[in-house]
Design a protein around this motif. Structure first.
Motif, short mmCIF file in Angstrom:
data_model
loop_
_atom_site.label_atom_id
_atom_site.label_comp_id
_atom_site.label_asym_id
_atom_site.label_seq_id
_atom_site.Cartn_x
_atom_site.Cartn_y
_atom_site.Cartn_z
N LEU A 94 60.74 10.56 46.04
CA LEU A 94 60.66 11.35 44.81
C LEU A 94 61.63 10.78 43.78
O LEU A 94 62.83 10.74 44.01
N LEU A 95 61.08 10.34 42.64
CA LEU A 95 61.88 9.72 41.59
C LEU A 95 62.07 10.62 40.37
O LEU A 95 63.05 10.50 39.65
N GLY A 96 61.09 11.49 40.13
CA GLY A 96 61.16 12.33 38.95
C GLY A 96 60.01 13.31 38.89
O GLY A 96 59.15 13.33 39.77
N VAL A 97 60.03 14.11 37.84
CA VAL A 97 58.96 15.07 37.59
C VAL A 97 58.51 14.94 36.14
O VAL A 97 59.26 14.48 35.29
N LEU A 98 57.31 15.39 35.91
CA LEU A 98 56.74 15.30 34.57
C LEU A 98 55.86 16.52 34.34
O LEU A 98 54.91 16.76 35.09
#
Length: 183
Positions: A94-98
């Motif tokens: 998991l690197l990020g959310v958008l």
């Protein structure tokens, strides 16, 4: 009916049955659904892993907004929620959310890496489900990513499932304070 349930709802239903009935019900599922259900049933009963669903949408940071939107259109119908899109690498870290709003309003050629939020609130699959309730309330989230010890995205837990947990916990606390054994 069982196959039509989302994985987290299927697990919630099955965990109330005796072992022999669970086995009979599992045999009615496809191999894929059975494997998914058994994996979720393998988490401790009060853990976030029992509540999570593997039905979410993830995109890669190197994709453009246009590519990501096309992916959301394809995968979104099978997802528990598409309000939030998760950004992972090829190993599912998991690197990020958008947020979907930001994705829709972005320029089609803009890279996801520039659009995503890198500060991600997540919860470990083995964490107590009360921790997930606390995080959802504190950060006002509709869904919370569930990760393993290495940060690999395993699934999400949604506010509707955690609302049920919060209600159970409040009821149990009330019963305890009234000197009544929790039901």
């Amino acid at each position: 009916i069982l196959a039509g349930l989302s994985p987290d709802d299927r697990v919630e239903f099955l965990q109330e049955l005796p072992g022999q009935a669970i086995q009979k019900m599992l045999n009615l599922l496809t191999t894929e659904d059975r494997g998914e259900t058994l994996r979720l049933l393998g988490y401790p009963e009060e853990s976030v892993g029992r509540l999570m669903t593997p039905d979410y949408v993830a995109v890669r940071p190197e994709w453009t907004a246009g590519e990501a939107l096309n992916h959301v259109r394809i995968k979104g119908t099978d997802s528990e929620t598409i309000n939030v899109v998760y950004v992972t690498d090829e190993k599912w870290m998991l690197l990020g959310v958008l947020g979907l709003r930001r994705l829709i309003l972005s320029v089609s050629g803009e890279p996801i890496a520039q659009l995503m939020e890198k500060a991600v609130i997540s919860v470990a699959a083995l964490e107590d489900r009360e921790k997930a309730v606390e995080l959802i309330q504190r950060y006002d989230l509709v869904a919370l990513p569930v990760v393993d010890g290495s940060g690999i995205l395993l699934g999400i837990v949604t506010i509707d499932d955690l609302f049920d947990v919060a209600t159970e916990e409040v009821t149990e606390d009330f019963q305890k304070s009234a000197a009544v054994n929790p039901l």
